[in-house]
Each structure stands twice: as structure tokens, then as C-alpha cells.
Design a protein around this motif. Structure first.
Motif, PDB file in Angstrom:
ATOM      1  N   ASN A  86       0.701  -1.378   0.071  1.00 44.15           N
ATOM      2  CA  ASN A  86      -0.179  -0.103  -0.062  1.00 44.15           C
ATOM      3  C   ASN A  86       0.723   1.352  -0.090  1.00 44.15           C
ATOM      4  OD1 ASN A  86      -2.038  -1.397  -0.083  1.00 44.15           O
ATOM      5  ND2 ASN A  86      -2.646  -1.207   2.078  1.00 44.15           N
ATOM      6  N   TYR A  87       1.926   1.257   0.849  1.00 39.73           N
ATOM      7  CA  TYR A  87       2.890   2.390   0.658  1.00 39.73           C
ATOM      8  C   TYR A  87       3.236   2.671  -0.925  1.00 39.73           C
ATOM      9  CZ  TYR A  87       7.066   5.265   1.626  1.00 39.73           C
ATOM     10  OH  TYR A  87       7.844   6.266   1.314  1.00 39.73           O
ATOM     11  N   ARG A  88       3.810   1.490  -1.394  1.00 38.24           N
ATOM     12  CA  ARG A  88       4.269   1.651  -2.819  1.00 38.24           C
ATOM     13  C   ARG A  88       2.971   2.126  -3.893  1.00 38.24           C
ATOM     14  NH1 ARG A  88       8.472  -3.533  -2.960  1.00 38.24           N
ATOM     15  NH2 ARG A  88       9.653  -2.608  -1.399  1.00 38.24           N
ATOM     16  N   ALA A  89       1.917   1.522  -3.600  1.00 39.79           N
ATOM     17  CA  ALA A  89       0.702   1.822  -4.489  1.00 39.79           C
ATOM     18  C   ALA A  89       0.257   3.471  -4.201  1.00 39.79           C
ATOM     19  CB  ALA A  89      -0.550   0.965  -4.090  1.00 39.79           C
ATOM     20  N   GLN A  90       0.797   3.986  -2.841  1.00 39.90           N
ATOM     21  CA  GLN A  90       0.283   5.520  -2.692  1.00 39.90           C
ATOM     22  C   GLN A  90       1.589   6.334  -3.247  1.00 39.90           C
ATOM     23  OE1 GLN A  90      -0.746   5.110   1.530  1.00 39.90           O
ATOM     24  NE2 GLN A  90      -2.628   4.420   0.993  1.00 39.90           N
ATOM     25  N   ASN A  91       2.584   5.767  -3.601  1.00 38.96           N
ATOM     26  CA  ASN A  91       3.661   6.559  -4.065  1.00 38.96           C
ATOM     27  C   ASN A  91       4.070   6.242  -5.481  1.00 38.96           C
ATOM     28  OD1 ASN A  91       4.570   8.372  -1.520  1.00 38.96           O
ATOM     29  ND2 ASN A  91       4.219   6.290  -0.920  1.00 38.96           N
ATOM     30  N   PRO A  92       3.402   6.585  -6.622  1.00 42.85           N
ATOM     31  CA  PRO A  92       3.387   5.784  -7.821  1.00 42.85           C
ATOM     32  C   PRO A  92       4.749   6.510  -8.551  1.00 42.85           C
ATOM     33  CG  PRO A  92       1.473   7.399  -8.007  1.00 42.85           C
ATOM     34  CD  PRO A  92       2.146   7.155  -6.451  1.00 42.85           C
ATOM     35  N   LEU A  93       5.130   7.691  -7.925  1.00 47.99           N
ATOM     36  CA  LEU A  93       6.189   8.482  -8.727  1.00 47.99           C
ATOM     37  C   LEU A  93       7.606   7.805  -8.055  1.00 47.99           C
ATOM     38  CD1 LEU A  93       5.060  12.141  -8.527  1.00 47.99           C
ATOM     39  CD2 LEU A  93       5.065  10.324 -10.548  1.00 47.99           C
ATOM     40  N   GLN A  94       7.556   7.168  -7.119  1.00 44.41           N
ATOM     41  CA  GLN A  94       8.739   6.406  -6.354  1.00 44.41           C
ATOM     42  C   GLN A  94       8.774   5.056  -6.787  1.00 44.41           C
ATOM     43  OE1 GLN A  94       8.865   7.132  -2.161  1.00 44.41           O
ATOM     44  NE2 GLN A  94      11.170   6.379  -2.196  1.00 44.41           N
ATOM     45  N   ASN A  96       6.961   1.494  -9.062  1.00 41.79           N
ATOM     46  CA  ASN A  96       6.284   1.234 -10.458  1.00 41.79           C
ATOM     47  C   ASN A  96       4.922   0.934 -10.392  1.00 41.79           C
ATOM     48  OD1 ASN A  96       5.727  -0.049 -12.875  1.00 41.79           O
ATOM     49  ND2 ASN A  96       7.567  -1.580 -12.842  1.00 41.79           N
ATOM     50  N   SER A  97       4.283   1.897 -10.755  1.00 43.35           N
ATOM     51  CA  SER A  97       2.736   2.007 -10.852  1.00 43.35           C
ATOM     52  C   SER A  97       2.315   0.973 -11.697  1.00 43.35           C
ATOM     53  CB  SER A  97       2.301   3.497 -11.077  1.00 43.35           C
ATOM     54  OG  SER A  97       2.639   3.806 -12.472  1.00 43.35           O
ATOM     55  N   THR A  98       3.126   0.554 -12.433  1.00 39.97           N
ATOM     56  CA  THR A  98       2.278  -0.611 -13.230  1.00 39.97           C
ATOM     57  C   THR A  98       2.287  -2.028 -12.476  1.00 39.97           C
ATOM     58  OG1 THR A  98       4.302  -1.322 -14.486  1.00 39.97           O
ATOM     59  CG2 THR A  98       3.061   0.221 -15.624  1.00 39.97           C
ATOM     60  N   ILE A  99       3.073  -1.957 -11.382  1.00 40.81           N
ATOM     61  CA  ILE A  99       2.913  -3.190 -10.334  1.00 40.81           C
ATOM     62  C   ILE A  99       1.973  -2.759  -9.230  1.00 40.81           C
ATOM     63  CG2 ILE A  99       4.276  -4.560  -8.819  1.00 40.81           C
ATOM     64  CD1 ILE A  99       6.753  -4.243 -10.758  1.00 40.81           C
ATOM     65  N   TYR A 100       2.215  -1.602  -8.665  1.00 44.25           N
ATOM     66  CA  TYR A 100       1.207  -1.253  -7.517  1.00 44.25           C
ATOM     67  C   TYR A 100       0.312  -0.346  -7.857  1.00 44.25           C
ATOM     68  CZ  TYR A 100       5.881  -2.906  -5.434  1.00 44.25           C
ATOM     69  OH  TYR A 100       7.038  -3.659  -5.442  1.00 44.25           O
ATOM     70  N   GLU A 101      -0.672  -0.871  -8.524  1.00 44.72           N
ATOM     71  CA  GLU A 101      -1.854   0.075  -9.181  1.00 44.72           C
ATOM     72  C   GLU A 101      -2.847   0.391  -7.850  1.00 44.72           C
ATOM     73  OE1 GLU A 101      -3.483  -0.688 -12.731  1.00 44.72           O
ATOM     74  OE2 GLU A 101      -1.405  -1.292 -13.749  1.00 44.72           O
ATOM     75  N   ASN A 102      -3.151  -0.675  -7.316  1.00 52.08           N
ATOM     76  CA  ASN A 102      -4.409  -0.526  -6.345  1.00 52.08           C
ATOM     77  C   ASN A 102      -3.989  -0.793  -4.948  1.00 52.08           C
ATOM     78  OD1 ASN A 102      -6.242  -0.046  -8.202  1.00 52.08           O
ATOM     79  ND2 ASN A 102      -6.182  -2.159  -8.700  1.00 52.08           N
ATOM     80  N   VAL A 103      -4.458  -0.018  -3.958  1.00 41.90           N
ATOM     81  CA  VAL A 103      -4.360  -0.253  -2.343  1.00 41.90           C
ATOM     82  C   VAL A 103      -5.131  -1.437  -2.137  1.00 41.90           C
ATOM     83  CG1 VAL A 103      -4.874   0.609  -0.208  1.00 41.90           C
ATOM     84  CG2 VAL A 103      -3.777   2.335  -2.060  1.00 41.90           C
ATOM     85  N   ILE A 104      -4.728  -2.278  -1.105  1.00 43.09           N
ATOM     86  CA  ILE A 104      -5.361  -3.385  -0.730  1.00 43.09           C
ATOM     87  C   ILE A 104      -5.930  -3.200   0.718  1.00 43.09           C
ATOM     88  CG2 ILE A 104      -5.027  -5.603   0.053  1.00 43.09           C
ATOM     89  CD1 ILE A 104      -2.547  -5.820  -1.596  1.00 43.09           C
ATOM     90  N   ASN A 140      12.189   0.596   0.924  1.00 44.34           N
ATOM     91  CA  ASN A 140      12.843   1.008  -0.282  1.00 44.34           C
ATOM     92  C   ASN A 140      13.930  -0.036  -0.948  1.00 44.34           C
ATOM     93  OD1 ASN A 140      11.469   3.608  -0.455  1.00 44.34           O
ATOM     94  ND2 ASN A 140      12.729   4.065   1.359  1.00 44.34           N
ATOM     95  N   ARG A 141      13.950  -1.165  -0.403  1.00 33.28           N
ATOM     96  CA  ARG A 141      14.930  -2.173  -0.907  1.00 33.28           C
ATOM     97  C   ARG A 141      14.857  -2.484  -2.527  1.00 33.28           C
ATOM     98  NH1 ARG A 141      15.290  -7.709   2.104  1.00 33.28           N
ATOM     99  NH2 ARG A 141      16.308  -8.678   0.228  1.00 33.28           N
ATOM    100  N   TRP A 142      13.737  -2.669  -3.005  1.00 32.86           N
ATOM    101  CA  TRP A 142      13.795  -3.037  -4.169  1.00 32.86           C
ATOM    102  C   TRP A 142      12.634  -2.165  -4.897  1.00 32.86           C
ATOM    103  CZ3 TRP A 142      15.195  -8.200  -6.363  1.00 32.86           C
ATOM    104  CH2 TRP A 142      16.076  -8.527  -5.569  1.00 32.86           C
ATOM    105  N   ASN A 143      11.910  -2.515  -6.057  1.00 32.57           N
ATOM    106  CA  ASN A 143      10.827  -1.758  -6.945  1.00 32.57           C
ATOM    107  C   ASN A 143      10.094  -0.796  -5.911  1.00 32.57           C
ATOM    108  OD1 ASN A 143      11.835  -4.128  -8.419  1.00 32.57           O
ATOM    109  ND2 ASN A 143      10.123  -3.748  -9.726  1.00 32.57           N
TER     110      ASN A 143
END
Length: 143
Positions: A86-94, A96-104, A140-143
């Protein structure tokens, strides 16, 4: 029906899109369409539909069998994975937004049952392998 997550899927642009069908799973012997994996807890009215080519194969051949992990273990891992996802989905500029598109929408205070937790956990394990990412310790370790 409330949804635990709308859909986890893979398409040309991402792994999480509304979809009605899955992409075909390529097999040397025959070309069969891989069916979506539906995870539901009818008593709670939650459902996850995973449409990601290869997940069914992963679930049937690589994943540990049901009962291998305790429900508490799965809930703890899913809470960690969902927080990172969810952290990654809420930060699409940081990320990959094609992987983390939706918050769970996953709450550690709701008992989704063993099957929901088992299959959600295994989707996260599958996604980490497939997309070479880590949803564990470092955000922040990977994608």
C-alpha cells in the motif's frame, strides 16, 4: 459484496487491473487458458480475484501446501506485505505504478479465514519472485 481487493492481475500495463479473463498460460504441450484464482470468504463478504499468468501454476507446484503455515503466521506476513504494498501503491512516482496500481483493503483486526490468508500470502510470494521485488524488511529495498 465488499472486496478485500478489487483484482490482482497482470496485463501489458500492470498487474492490477479490472479484468474479466486471464491471459493464456503458454505451455509447450498445449495452449490452455489459465483460470483466475478466486479467494472468497462468503461469511465476511470478501473476495480476491487473482488474474496473473503463472500464479495458478505457482500455487499448484511451488507454494507450500495448505496447512503448512499457521493462520497467525499468514496474517502476520500479510499485514507486513500489505503495508509495504500500500505504501508503494500510494507513491507511484517513487515505485513502479504498473505493479502497485491498487491499494489493498486488508485489516489485521478481521478474521478473513485460512484460505484467504493462504492465497493472498502466496500471491505476494509469487509476485516477489516474478517481479524480483521484496515486500519484506526494507520498504525502499527493491521496486
Amino acid at each position: 459484496m465488499k472486496t478485500l481487493q478489487h483484482i490482482i492481475s497482470l496485463s501489458i500495463v500492470g498487474i492490477m487491473l479490472w479484468a474479466c479473463s486471464s491471459a493464456p498460460l503458454k505451455d509447450a504441450s498445449n495452449s490452455q487458458k489459465e483460470e483466475p484464482v478466486v479467494i472468497a470468504n462468503d461469511s465476511l463478504e470478501y473476495e480476491i480475484i487473482i488474474i496473473d499468468p503463472g500464479f495458478t501454476t505457482y500455487l499448484n507446484s511451488i507454494a507450500k501446501p495448505e496447512g503448512f503455515y499457521s493462520q497467525q503466521y499468514l496474517e502476520n506476513k500479510n499485514s507486513l506485505y500489505v503495508t509495504t504494498w500500500n505504501y508503494r501503491a500510494q507513491n507511484p512516482l517513487q515505485f513502479n505504478s504498473t505493479i502497485y496500481e491498487n491499494v489493498i483493503d486488508y485489516s489485521p483486526h478481521i478474521d478473513y479465514g485460512y484460505e484467504v490468508n493462504y492465497k493472498l500470502f502466496n500471491y505476494f510470494e509469487f509476485a516477489q519472485r516474478k517481479y524480483r521485488m521484496s515486500l519484506g524488511v526494507g520498504i525502499n529495498r527493491w521496486n
